[in-house]
Motif scaffolding. Structure first.
Motif, mmCIF file in Angstrom:
data_model
loop_
_atom_site.group_PDB
_atom_site.id
_atom_site.type_symbol
_atom_site.label_atom_id
_atom_site.label_comp_id
_atom_site.label_asym_id
_atom_site.label_seq_id
_atom_site.Cartn_x
_atom_site.Cartn_y
_atom_site.Cartn_z
ATOM 1 N N UNK A 132 10.824 6.176 -4.860
ATOM 2 C CA UNK A 132 9.085 5.878 -5.813
ATOM 3 C C UNK A 132 8.870 6.415 -7.051
ATOM 4 N N UNK A 133 9.161 7.324 -7.499
ATOM 5 C CA UNK A 133 8.513 7.397 -9.075
ATOM 6 C C UNK A 133 9.844 6.996 -10.009
ATOM 7 N N UNK A 134 11.129 7.016 -9.447
ATOM 8 C CA UNK A 134 12.141 7.068 -10.696
ATOM 9 C C UNK A 134 12.676 8.460 -11.257
ATOM 10 N N UNK A 135 13.393 8.285 -12.557
ATOM 11 C CA UNK A 135 13.578 9.176 -12.655
ATOM 12 C C UNK A 135 13.480 10.695 -13.155
ATOM 13 N N UNK A 136 13.704 11.367 -13.580
ATOM 14 C CA UNK A 136 13.017 12.937 -13.699
ATOM 15 C C UNK A 136 12.009 13.254 -12.641
ATOM 16 N N UNK A 137 11.895 12.314 -11.468
ATOM 17 C CA UNK A 137 10.996 13.062 -10.220
ATOM 18 C C UNK A 137 12.551 14.260 -9.145
ATOM 19 N N UNK A 321 8.504 -1.145 3.581
ATOM 20 C CA UNK A 321 8.144 -0.683 2.928
ATOM 21 C C UNK A 321 9.486 -0.660 1.403
ATOM 22 N N UNK A 322 9.937 -2.389 0.247
ATOM 23 C CA UNK A 322 10.419 -2.850 -0.134
ATOM 24 C C UNK A 322 10.182 -2.807 -1.543
ATOM 25 N N UNK A 323 10.277 -1.526 -2.260
ATOM 26 C CA UNK A 323 10.211 -1.808 -3.434
ATOM 27 C C UNK A 323 11.126 -2.266 -4.377
ATOM 28 N N UNK A 324 11.250 -2.868 -5.415
ATOM 29 C CA UNK A 324 12.183 -3.232 -6.483
ATOM 30 C C UNK A 324 10.974 -3.282 -8.334
ATOM 31 N N UNK A 325 11.950 -3.089 -8.950
ATOM 32 C CA UNK A 325 12.102 -2.659 -10.472
ATOM 33 C C UNK A 325 12.653 -2.913 -11.271
ATOM 34 N N UNK A 347 16.327 -1.413 -9.833
ATOM 35 C CA UNK A 347 16.447 -0.589 -8.992
ATOM 36 C C UNK A 347 16.013 -1.119 -7.762
ATOM 37 N N UNK A 348 16.566 -0.990 -6.578
ATOM 38 C CA UNK A 348 16.323 -2.315 -5.643
ATOM 39 C C UNK A 348 15.506 -0.111 -4.459
ATOM 40 N N UNK A 349 14.367 -0.203 -3.841
ATOM 41 C CA UNK A 349 14.125 0.435 -3.063
ATOM 42 C C UNK A 349 13.963 0.034 -1.413
ATOM 43 N N UNK A 350 13.877 0.677 0.057
ATOM 44 C CA UNK A 350 14.097 0.510 0.735
ATOM 45 C C UNK A 350 12.976 1.492 1.215
ATOM 46 N N UNK A 351 11.693 2.055 2.040
ATOM 47 C CA UNK A 351 11.426 2.714 3.435
ATOM 48 C C UNK A 351 10.434 2.460 4.201
ATOM 49 N N UNK A 352 11.574 3.090 5.278
ATOM 50 C CA UNK A 352 10.779 3.189 6.761
ATOM 51 C C UNK A 352 9.899 3.745 7.230
ATOM 52 N N UNK A 366 15.861 4.893 1.366
ATOM 53 C CA UNK A 366 16.996 4.713 0.434
ATOM 54 C C UNK A 366 17.041 3.692 -0.657
ATOM 55 N N UNK A 367 17.411 4.086 -1.947
ATOM 56 C CA UNK A 367 17.821 3.788 -3.546
ATOM 57 C C UNK A 367 18.243 3.521 -4.070
ATOM 58 N N UNK A 368 18.755 2.497 -4.709
ATOM 59 C CA UNK A 368 20.213 2.528 -5.913
ATOM 60 C C UNK A 368 19.607 1.846 -7.358
#
Length: 608
Positions: A132-137, A321-325, A347-352, A366-368
């Motif tokens: 969800x919150x990217x690099x360094x988390x 939940x789909x998160x694109x950034x 990045x593209x992430x999907x959460x169920x 899952x996220x790439x």
């Protein structure tokens, strides 16, 4: 209580999904729309603005006494960094209203260059969160959140404090809202000579003065029944002088200015929500190796961020939940060998999320990431929570997280390395929560494996260079016992925490430097009519400062106790007095830079 009503209560105040009572969505608008979902599966510590008044010197002091984070501070108000669960400074993500704000140059955040009073609430989450919150988390994340109320009319407050070492802290806030518009503005100014003495070491904090100031503006407007446009901005300026041991030494300082601005378009209906964010962040910094000379080094970083967060209930119990950034990171260094550089990050992430019953829920993600010129791994997370009985619940989390190389790691000359791989970690934790009457006990064992650590090592050419070399593992226990009881005009609250962190270099088996094995924390408050008394303490075990566990160089264990009393007068005025380090303990978190012994402050708060 059925699943629909449960979800209403969980999501309503954060503007997510509603099956009924749709008007509750308008009560409070929070810019980080993901945080309430995070709380469904993870323990999150919330520090309110009222809590912040107990530790108003800086954000380092607040986190040290009111969270599980270990803070390494090079003297009061100087360079400061966090450590979650035995991890390093770069393994903590600082998140401002849902946007990762770690420095693009350093890949981490300097705690004392983040305004303490710039957020309406501070939330601390241990454990990985890169999906969800990217690099360094990797080790955890620290969230600086702002909110906006509707239908509250006009409100204002003023906080002013005078403290030891010629320290002055001032913070003012005003807001206005009706049923369609909410507006808030706040600002702070803090300044200190910071010239404290520590007789145990015959130490004077010479050239330790600092100041910082910030301005925060937020506005939200409902453009339709289920839509609103919101804007939040922060402007920050500070100067830190670095301590010297003798007056004959050359005085140095560090200055920084930052800008953060965020525009959000939110759509919320019964079954779906969408949050579209566009953000701009800028960091400027200058280092002066002589305070009376021009800057000797510095840099400017600019980040353009676009993020879309889409949620949809496929079924009443099933949410996707789909998160694109997408980000454009730009940087330019001064006297660092870093020219005009630019890096694209997507990045593209999907959460169920599956709400099996009112007591059982699961989340898988899952996220790439696509980082220019860097091969990034596929990340994942899986969480579950079971409210087994009314006195016990259990949650577990498994995740893979990462940190990609910073601009300094990659481009600094000499020493940058364009062949670096991202640091990655795999972790698991399990939280057990027990309730008995007014007591609550939380026990969280955890394990973390970190690969491809980025370290700077000396080379045969005479300079230091960044390499992927070390592997590390960290395991331990986070525990907290809390108690709250109100009887008539008496109200007592207490929190006691113990934290064990075994963090080792896999090659040597030794404990990582500046990671204490044992720590403890205590906060107690007692309210009687208009009076409030509080006490807080930290216990820190032996802390090695070298990689070979050399005890002669280690920082000895210490216990520090703060206390204070405040009185509310006519419901609008609060007067308070605090004694920090009442035990007059000699202590430090970094070699050679002790923190202040006993010191005092008086403060006043006015609510309009």
């Amino acid at each position: 209580m059925g699943i629909k009503r449960s979800l209403v209560l969980l999501f309503s105040s954060y503007g997510c999904f509603l099956f009924s009572q749709e008007k509750t969505i308008d009560t409070v608008y929070v810019f980080d729309n993901q945080m309430n979902k995070v709380k469904l599966f993870h323990k999150v510590t919330t520090i309110t603005s009222e809590d912040a008044e107990k530790n108003s010197s800086n954000l380092s002091e607040l986190l040290r006494f009111q969270s599980q984070v270990f803070i390494k501070e090079n003297g009061r108000g100087a360079v400061s960094s966090p450590s979650f669960r035995g991890t390093l400074a770069g393994h903590t993500a600082f998140v401002w209203n849902g946007i990762n704000i770690n420095s693009t140059f350093l890949g981490q955040g300097d705690i004392n260059n983040l305004p303490l009073f710039g957020a309406d609430q501070i939330e601390v989450k241990a454990g990985g969160g890169s999906v969800i919150y990217g690099s360094s988390a990797i080790g955890g994340s620290i969230h600086l959140n702002n909110d906006l109320n509707f239908n509250k009319g006009f409100n204002a407050s003023l906080f002013s404090e005078v403290a030891s070492f010629n320290t002055y802290n001032n913070f003012a806030k005003a807001s206005y809202s009706n049923d369609k518009l909410s507006f808030k503005v706040s600002g702070n100014y803090s300044i200190s000579e910071n010239d404290y003495k520590v007789d145990d070491l015959k130490y004077i904090n010479r050239n330790g003065n600092y100041y910082n100031t910030s301005l925060n503006i937020g506005i939200s407007y409902k453009i339709a029944k289920n839509q609103k446009i919101s804007w939040q901005s922060q402007f920050y300026d500070s100067s830190q002088h670095f301590p010297i041991y003798e007056e004959s030494e050359t005085k140095t300082k560090y200055e920084t200015q930052s800008t953060r601005s965020l525009i959000v378009w939110d759509i919320n209906t019964n079954k779906l929500s969408n949050s579209l964010k566009a953000a701009y962040t800028e960091e400027n910094f200058q280092y002066f190796n002589n305070v009376n000379a021009p800057k000797s080094s510095g840099g400017t970083g600019k980040n353009y961020i676009f993020r879309n967060d889409f949620n949809y209930f496929i079924l009443p119990k099933l949410n996707v939940n789909v998160i694109g950034e997408f980000q454009v990171n730009k940087g330019e260094g001064y006297q660092s060998g870093i020219g005009n550089i630019s890096r694209n990050v997507g990045s593209i992430a999907g959460l169920l999320r599956y709400y099996a019953t009112k007591n059982v829920r699961f989340e898988g993600g899952i996220k790439k990431d696509f980082v220019e010129d860097i091969d990034s791994p596929v990340l994942y997370s899986f969480s579950g929570k079971w409210n087994a009985t009314n006195w016990y619940n259990i949650s577990f989390n498994v995740s893979k997280n990462f940190k990609y190389p910073s601009f300094n790691d990659t481009y600094y000359e000499p020493g940058g390395n364009k062949d670096l791989k991202p640091e990655t970690s795999t972790q698991v934790d399990m939280t057990n929560e027990f309730k008995a009457g007014n007591f609550k006990l939380t026990l969280t064992p955890y394990y973390m494996d970190i690969a491809d650590l980025i370290v700077w090592l000396p080379t045969a050419m005479g300079y230091w260079q960044a390499f992927n070399v070390n592997k590390a593992e960290s395991y331990g226990l986070e525990s907290q016992l809390s108690y709250s009881k109100k009887v008539g005009i008496h109200h007592i609250k207490a929190n006691i925490g113990y934290y064990y962190a075994k963090s080792t270099n896999k090659e040597t088996g030794n404990q990582q430097p500046y990671i204490p094995l044992h720590r403890g924390m205590m906060n107690v408050s007692y309210e009687y009519r208009f009076l409030t008394f509080f006490a807080q303490g930290i216990l820190n075990g032996l802390t090695y400062t070298t990689s070979d566990e050399k005890k002669s160089e280690a920082i000895d264990s210490y216990f520090v106790l703060n206390t204070g009393i405040s009185a509310a007068v006519l419901k609008k005025y609060t007067l308070g007095f605090k004694v920090n380090n009442i035990t007059d303990t000699y202590y430090k978190t970094v070699s050679f830079y002790p923190l202040p012994k006993r010191n005092y402050s008086v403060y006043a708060t006015i609510n309009f």
